[in-house]
Write a protein that holds these residues in place. Structure first.
Motif, PDB file in Angstrom:
ATOM      1  N   SER A 118     -13.978  -0.819 -14.817  1.00 28.07           N
ATOM      2  CA  SER A 118     -15.389  -0.491 -14.627  1.00 28.07           C
ATOM      3  C   SER A 118     -15.992  -1.335 -13.506  1.00 28.07           C
ATOM      4  O   SER A 118     -15.560  -2.465 -13.249  1.00 28.07           O
ATOM      5  N   SER A 119     -16.993  -0.786 -12.841  1.00 25.52           N
ATOM      6  CA  SER A 119     -17.700  -1.522 -11.797  1.00 25.52           C
ATOM      7  C   SER A 119     -18.520  -2.643 -12.419  1.00 25.52           C
ATOM      8  O   SER A 119     -19.047  -2.519 -13.524  1.00 25.52           O
ATOM      9  N   GLU A 120     -18.618  -3.750 -11.692  1.00 20.94           N
ATOM     10  CA  GLU A 120     -19.359  -4.904 -12.202  1.00 20.94           C
ATOM     11  C   GLU A 120     -20.860  -4.677 -12.100  1.00 20.94           C
ATOM     12  O   GLU A 120     -21.350  -4.165 -11.086  1.00 20.94           O
ATOM     13  N   PRO A 121     -21.628  -5.088 -13.114  1.00 20.51           N
ATOM     14  CA  PRO A 121     -23.088  -4.922 -13.074  1.00 20.51           C
ATOM     15  C   PRO A 121     -23.733  -5.959 -12.166  1.00 20.51           C
ATOM     16  O   PRO A 121     -23.104  -6.924 -11.738  1.00 20.51           O
ATOM     17  N   ASP A 122     -25.028  -5.759 -11.881  1.00 16.42           N
ATOM     18  CA  ASP A 122     -25.786  -6.731 -11.098  1.00 16.42           C
ATOM     19  C   ASP A 122     -25.881  -8.062 -11.839  1.00 16.42           C
ATOM     20  O   ASP A 122     -25.882  -8.111 -13.075  1.00 16.42           O
ATOM     21  N   LEU A 123     -25.978  -9.134 -11.065  1.00 18.29           N
ATOM     22  CA  LEU A 123     -26.101 -10.471 -11.632  1.00 18.29           C
ATOM     23  C   LEU A 123     -27.521 -11.018 -11.537  1.00 18.29           C
ATOM     24  O   LEU A 123     -27.868 -11.960 -12.243  1.00 18.29           O
ATOM     25  N   LEU A 124     -28.339 -10.451 -10.655  1.00 12.95           N
ATOM     26  CA  LEU A 124     -29.702 -10.933 -10.449  1.00 12.95           C
ATOM     27  C   LEU A 124     -30.709  -9.872 -10.879  1.00 12.95           C
ATOM     28  O   LEU A 124     -30.408  -8.672 -10.870  1.00 12.95           O
TER      29      LEU A 124
END
Length: 391
Positions: A118-124
């Motif tokens: 899966s694609s990584e989610p946003d961190l900010l």
């Protein structure tokens, strides 16, 4: 596969060798990459910049940490722990570790492309860089014709150009610490008019690297300068010569090709002159002489007054990139020392001036600067848009 790289301590030369593999393309912007490779130890203050770069990558995306110490800054990013700094290990062990990283990058790409990963989610958090809603007579963030941050974007103010006194818009921004054409870790706050640098402040010095002053290190420096000059094919030949092996080219042929390309003549005389170190053309010619079988030059110590804040102002952007990449790591670290009494590092936009400010955690906005309104030649104008071959 397109990979964007953030290089930490002691890993620059190994990363350059890594991208000799034709399977990988080093992206010049995180917006053009699917894989984010973070290599080497980072400073605590670099972690916010890493998160910002991560979130600018399009989906699907994945991150690999290679001997990188970033705590939990990158969430659940995959970790690859191989050999330590190259100076501490045998060349054969470093080669095996590098091969393992290449294989892992290829595997990550296959998993990402197939949907297995899966694609990584946003961190900010998705927040504007400046508060503006509800401010001003119409809620647009402005304060009349001058000043303010209309729609979150600070307004540019005019000032006299250093060279001819013409009044142009000033743009103040932070560049680095992982801009591809910058030395790894170097963060500069610069004010530009068009593509001409008006002032420079060192916010963070470059991260220390494992490279020395031997022939391979000199050839890699030569490769970076050739890239900035808009000669990436010759730059790649210099990298292959630094690595050696069956695919490398004889050094005398490389030197001859550089001569006939007119690379030395493309560097203005007197550019980036430093007492005891010559100018950029002299330093470039010394690196070319290494390809002719001579030993790298040994330079004397720097004078106390030598500093990037006095060397770079007045130069066009492309000229400044040549100057930055013409010094060895030790010399550049001295030139980029934090000046005592300078303003402390601030991550916001609350600078005490009327200039336009923007914060660059990496190369994500620089594509807007490489070709805009300067009044001079760009030595390597096409480099930024199509080549990511060095750190």
């Amino acid at each position: 596969m397109a990979v964007f790289v953030a290089i930490g301590e002691g890993m620059r030369d190994r990363l350059e060798r890594l991208f000799n593999d034709a399977r990988f393309v080093r992206a010049a912007s995180p917006r053009h990459a699917a894989i984010f490779l973070i290599a080497g130890r980072m400073r605590l203050e670099d972690r916010e910049d890493l998160r910002r770069l991560h979130d600018q990558m399009p989906h699907p995306r994945v991150t690999l940490l290679w001997n990188a110490e970033v705590g939990e800054a990158l969430g659940d990013a995959e970790v690859f722990t191989g050999s330590t700094l190259e100076v501490d290990i045998e060349a054969s062990e470093a080669g095996r570790s590098d091969d393992a990283v290449r294989d892992r990058l290829e595997k990550l790409w296959q998993e990402l492309a197939s949907g297995e990963r899966s694609s990584e989610p946003d961190l900010l958090h998705d927040e504007p860089p400046n508060s503006w809603e509800g401010i001003g007579p119409h809620g647009q963030g402005g304060q009349g014709m001058m000043g303010g941050t209309p729609y979150g974007r600070p307004m540019a103010m005019t000032s006299d150009d250093l060279r001819d006194g013409l009044a142009l818009d000033l743009y103040t921004a932070r560049f680095g610490p992982f801009l591809p054409m910058f030395p790894p870790g170097l963060l500069l706050e610069m004010t530009l008019q068009g593509d001409v640098i008006q002032s420079v402040k060192v916010v963070r010095p470059p991260l220390s690297q494992a490279g020395g002053n031997d022939v391979p290190a000199a050839l890699l420096r030569l490769a970076r300068l050739l890239d900035v000059l808009g000669l990436p094919v010759l730059g790649q030949r210099a990298r292959l010569a630094a690595v050696g092996g069956a695919t490398s080219v004889p050094l005398e042929k490389l030197s001859r090709a550089i001569h006939w390309a007119g690379a030395t003549l493309a560097i203005p005389r007197g550019l980036g002159a430093v007492e005891g170190y010559g100018d950029t053309r002299t330093r470039f010619a010394n690196l070319v002489s290494v390809a002719n079988g001579f030993s790298p030059a040994m330079w004397p110590g720097l004078t106390r007054s030598a500093h990037l804040s006095s060397i770079l102002p007045g130069l066009e952007w492309s000229e400044a990139m040549l100057v930055l990449n013409s010094f060895d790591d030790e010399t550049l670290s001295t030139l980029a020392a934090i000046v005592e009494g300078a303003d402390e590092d601030r991550d916001g936009h609350d600078h005490d001036s009327g200039h336009m400010h923007h914060d660059h955690g990496g190369p994500h906005d620089h594509d807007r600067h490489q070709g805009h309104g300067g009044r001079g030649s760009h030595l390597g104008n096409d480099y930024h848009g199509r080549h990511g071959g060095h750190a």
